[in-house]
Write a protein that holds these residues in place. Sequence first.
Motif, PDB file in Angstrom:
ATOM      1  N   THR A   1       0.833  -1.199   0.000  1.00 28.99           N
ATOM      2  CA  THR A   1       0.000   0.000   0.000  1.00 28.99           C
ATOM      3  C   THR A   1       0.864   1.244   0.000  1.00 28.99           C
ATOM      4  OG1 THR A   1      -1.472   1.355   1.383  1.00 28.99           O
ATOM      5  CG2 THR A   1      -0.259  -0.385   2.499  1.00 28.99           C
ATOM      6  N   PHE A   2       0.488   2.206  -0.827  1.00 27.04           N
ATOM      7  CA  PHE A   2       1.211   3.472  -0.863  1.00 27.04           C
ATOM      8  C   PHE A   2       1.118   4.208   0.471  1.00 27.04           C
ATOM      9  CE2 PHE A   2       0.358   3.416  -5.638  1.00 27.04           C
ATOM     10  CZ  PHE A   2       1.677   3.102  -5.959  1.00 27.04           C
ATOM     11  N   GLU A   3       0.098   3.918   1.260  1.00 26.88           N
ATOM     12  CA  GLU A   3      -0.026   4.558   2.573  1.00 26.88           C
ATOM     13  C   GLU A   3       1.169   4.237   3.461  1.00 26.88           C
ATOM     14  OE1 GLU A   3      -3.711   3.407   4.330  1.00 26.88           O
ATOM     15  OE2 GLU A   3      -4.886   4.855   3.186  1.00 26.88           O
ATOM     16  N   ALA A   4       1.797   3.099   3.240  1.00 24.97           N
ATOM     17  CA  ALA A   4       2.908   2.671   4.089  1.00 24.97           C
ATOM     18  C   ALA A   4       4.101   3.607   4.010  1.00 24.97           C
ATOM     19  CB  ALA A   4       3.351   1.261   3.690  1.00 24.97           C
ATOM     20  N   VAL A   5       4.203   4.363   2.927  1.00 24.70           N
ATOM     21  CA  VAL A   5       5.385   5.193   2.706  1.00 24.70           C
ATOM     22  C   VAL A   5       5.494   6.303   3.750  1.00 24.70           C
ATOM     23  CG1 VAL A   5       6.497   6.773   1.086  1.00 24.70           C
ATOM     24  CG2 VAL A   5       5.475   4.655   0.252  1.00 24.70           C
ATOM     25  N   LEU A   6       4.398   7.004   4.022  1.00 26.22           N
ATOM     26  CA  LEU A   6       4.459   8.176   4.891  1.00 26.22           C
ATOM     27  C   LEU A   6       3.589   8.089   6.148  1.00 26.22           C
ATOM     28  CD1 LEU A   6       4.482  11.109   2.276  1.00 26.22           C
ATOM     29  CD2 LEU A   6       6.423  10.042   3.425  1.00 26.22           C
ATOM     30  N   HIS A   7       2.616   7.214   6.177  1.00 21.49           N
ATOM     31  CA  HIS A   7       1.755   7.120   7.358  1.00 21.49           C
ATOM     32  C   HIS A   7       2.543   6.576   8.556  1.00 21.49           C
ATOM     33  CE1 HIS A   7      -2.538   7.297   5.554  1.00 21.49           C
ATOM     34  NE2 HIS A   7      -1.691   7.905   4.743  1.00 21.49           N
ATOM     35  N   GLU A   8       2.186   7.021   9.748  1.00 18.37           N
ATOM     36  CA  GLU A   8       2.905   6.619  10.955  1.00 18.37           C
ATOM     37  C   GLU A   8       2.083   5.691  11.849  1.00 18.37           C
ATOM     38  OE1 GLU A   8       4.360  10.174  12.824  1.00 18.37           O
ATOM     39  OE2 GLU A   8       6.065  10.280  11.442  1.00 18.37           O
ATOM     40  N   ASP A   9       1.016   5.142  11.311  1.00 17.80           N
ATOM     41  CA  ASP A   9       0.200   4.167  12.032  1.00 17.80           C
ATOM     42  C   ASP A   9       0.220   2.873  11.226  1.00 17.80           C
ATOM     43  OD1 ASP A   9      -1.664   2.693  13.398  1.00 17.80           O
ATOM     44  OD2 ASP A   9      -3.395   3.808  12.648  1.00 17.80           O
ATOM     45  N   SER A  10       1.253   2.072  11.436  1.00 15.30           N
ATOM     46  CA  SER A  10       1.449   0.896  10.596  1.00 15.30           C
ATOM     47  C   SER A  10       0.298  -0.096  10.697  1.00 15.30           C
ATOM     48  CB  SER A  10       2.768   0.193  10.958  1.00 15.30           C
ATOM     49  OG  SER A  10       3.873   1.010  10.647  1.00 15.30           O
TER      50      SER A  10
ATOM     51  N   TRP B   1       6.788  -2.076  16.884  1.00 15.21           N
ATOM     52  CA  TRP B   1       6.803  -2.636  15.537  1.00 15.21           C
ATOM     53  C   TRP B   1       6.807  -4.159  15.540  1.00 15.21           C
ATOM     54  CZ3 TRP B   1      10.732  -5.856  14.137  1.00 15.21           C
ATOM     55  CH2 TRP B   1      11.922  -5.790  14.878  1.00 15.21           C
ATOM     56  N   LYS B   2       7.345  -4.769  16.611  1.00 14.82           N
ATOM     57  CA  LYS B   2       7.328  -6.236  16.657  1.00 14.82           C
ATOM     58  C   LYS B   2       5.904  -6.772  16.719  1.00 14.82           C
ATOM     59  CE  LYS B   2      11.905  -6.846  18.732  1.00 14.82           C
ATOM     60  NZ  LYS B   2      12.684  -7.422  19.870  1.00 14.82           N
ATOM     61  N   GLU B   3       5.016  -6.015  17.359  1.00 16.88           N
ATOM     62  CA  GLU B   3       3.607  -6.400  17.381  1.00 16.88           C
ATOM     63  C   GLU B   3       3.005  -6.305  15.984  1.00 16.88           C
ATOM     64  OE1 GLU B   3      -0.233  -7.479  18.751  1.00 16.88           O
ATOM     65  OE2 GLU B   3       1.831  -7.902  19.361  1.00 16.88           O
ATOM     66  N   ASP B   4       3.476  -5.340  15.190  1.00 13.79           N
ATOM     67  CA  ASP B   4       3.016  -5.251  13.799  1.00 13.79           C
ATOM     68  C   ASP B   4       3.423  -6.492  13.009  1.00 13.79           C
ATOM     69  OD1 ASP B   4       1.824  -2.736  14.077  1.00 13.79           O
ATOM     70  OD2 ASP B   4       3.727  -1.697  13.731  1.00 13.79           O
ATOM     71  N   VAL B   5       4.643  -6.973  13.234  1.00 15.04           N
ATOM     72  CA  VAL B   5       5.084  -8.192  12.566  1.00 15.04           C
ATOM     73  C   VAL B   5       4.190  -9.361  12.962  1.00 15.04           C
ATOM     74  CG1 VAL B   5       6.973  -9.842  12.274  1.00 15.04           C
ATOM     75  CG2 VAL B   5       7.483  -7.399  12.416  1.00 15.04           C
ATOM     76  N   ARG B   6       3.934  -9.481  14.262  1.00 16.42           N
ATOM     77  CA  ARG B   6       3.096 -10.582  14.750  1.00 16.42           C
ATOM     78  C   ARG B   6       1.698 -10.524  14.146  1.00 16.42           C
ATOM     79  NH1 ARG B   6      -0.878 -12.024  17.824  1.00 16.42           N
ATOM     80  NH2 ARG B   6      -1.431  -9.853  18.225  1.00 16.42           N
ATOM     81  N   ARG B   7       1.114  -9.336  14.120  1.00 16.16           N
ATOM     82  CA  ARG B   7      -0.239  -9.205  13.577  1.00 16.16           C
ATOM     83  C   ARG B   7      -0.279  -9.551  12.096  1.00 16.16           C
ATOM     84  NH1 ARG B   7      -1.679  -3.445  16.506  1.00 16.16           N
ATOM     85  NH2 ARG B   7      -2.341  -4.310  18.527  1.00 16.16           N
ATOM     86  N   CYS B   8       0.759  -9.135  11.367  1.00 14.32           N
ATOM     87  CA  CYS B   8       0.793  -9.466   9.937  1.00 14.32           C
ATOM     88  C   CYS B   8       0.681 -10.980   9.730  1.00 14.32           C
ATOM     89  CB  CYS B   8       2.081  -8.944   9.298  1.00 14.32           C
ATOM     90  SG  CYS B   8       2.108  -7.159   9.022  1.00 14.32           S
TER      91      CYS B   8
ATOM     92  N   GLY C   1      -2.858   0.517  11.391  1.00 10.01           N
ATOM     93  CA  GLY C   1      -3.989   1.047  10.648  1.00 10.01           C
ATOM     94  C   GLY C   1      -3.813   0.866   9.152  1.00 10.01           C
ATOM     95  N   VAL C   2      -2.597   1.118   8.677  1.00 13.27           N
ATOM     96  CA  VAL C   2      -2.275   0.919   7.264  1.00 13.27           C
ATOM     97  C   VAL C   2      -2.507  -0.535   6.870  1.00 13.27           C
ATOM     98  CG1 VAL C   2      -0.352   0.843   5.626  1.00 13.27           C
ATOM     99  CG2 VAL C   2      -0.666   2.850   7.086  1.00 13.27           C
ATOM    100  N   ASN C   3      -2.000  -1.461   7.696  1.00 15.10           N
ATOM    101  CA  ASN C   3      -2.122  -2.881   7.371  1.00 15.10           C
ATOM    102  C   ASN C   3      -3.566  -3.367   7.446  1.00 15.10           C
ATOM    103  OD1 ASN C   3       0.642  -3.117   6.956  1.00 15.10           O
ATOM    104  ND2 ASN C   3       1.051  -3.645   9.092  1.00 15.10           N
ATOM    105  N   ARG C   4      -4.293  -2.864   8.413  1.00 14.39           N
ATOM    106  CA  ARG C   4      -5.687  -3.271   8.560  1.00 14.39           C
ATOM    107  C   ARG C   4      -6.521  -2.821   7.355  1.00 14.39           C
ATOM    108  NH1 ARG C   4      -6.166  -1.390  13.115  1.00 14.39           N
ATOM    109  NH2 ARG C   4      -7.213   0.591  12.658  1.00 14.39           N
TER     110      ARG C   4
END
Length: 255
Positions: A40-49, A81-88, A51-54
């Motif tokens: 997602t292009f949102e991943a480039v500048l957004h700071e809520d990873s 960020w490790k929680e982001d990895v886990r959620r992915c 939310g972007v992934n969801r």
Amino acid sequence: MIDVNVSLFHWPFRRLPNDSTDQLVAKLTAAGITQAWTGTFEAVLHEDSDGVNRRLVEECRKKGEGILIPFGCVNPTLPDWKEDVRRCKVEYLMPGVRLYPNYHDYTLESDLFADVLKECHRHKLIVQISLRMEDVRTQHPLVQVPDVDVQPLLKLLPKFPDLKIVLINAQRSVRGPLVTQLTEAGQLFYDIAMLEGIGGVGKFIQDVPYQRVLLGSHFPFFYLESSLLKLKESDLGDTIRSAIAEENAQTLITE
């Protein structure tokens, strides 16, 4: 065919043709793409990873027609960020993640990057690394982003022999002997989105085994037809063309 380099939503600096999900999926389907690894292009500048992934997962499920396979973003400079990895992996059931080191302001020689690889290895995620999103000559004057330096991967890859890493948008910054050295150092793959020149794919597989090369378009930033034509105009033969167009990616995502 499997396209390993597609992105949803809006590029932050201008609107792109086919940047609505419905248009994008229709274009992929018409071209014969049956699976698209989608960031997602949102991943480039957004700071809520998260939310972007969801939003990415929800869009792929609602409008992806079974074609769009979400690849989440991880930004190790942000908290938790490790929680982001886990959620992915665990919650969103993603097969991999896509990293943007140059936009997220860390290098591949940093401890942060090594930690990301450790977490992705632990969760058995494919790691895509975007080396550039846009030609430096067309970047916004207040957002000048150099290509990612991949030299540190030569030391890191042997530490993660089972980790699958895909360099996307790589050919403008990874050239010459470095291509072969990186390929020999670990499970490293390349897409062809930024491969240029007549017979470019045929020339590229003289330095890289064709089993490590994947169809990737960087669509909708680039025209989808561009990468498809690269496979047609190079004298590859049916076996190699089929491997690059589909089989290599299928093996990578199912192992």
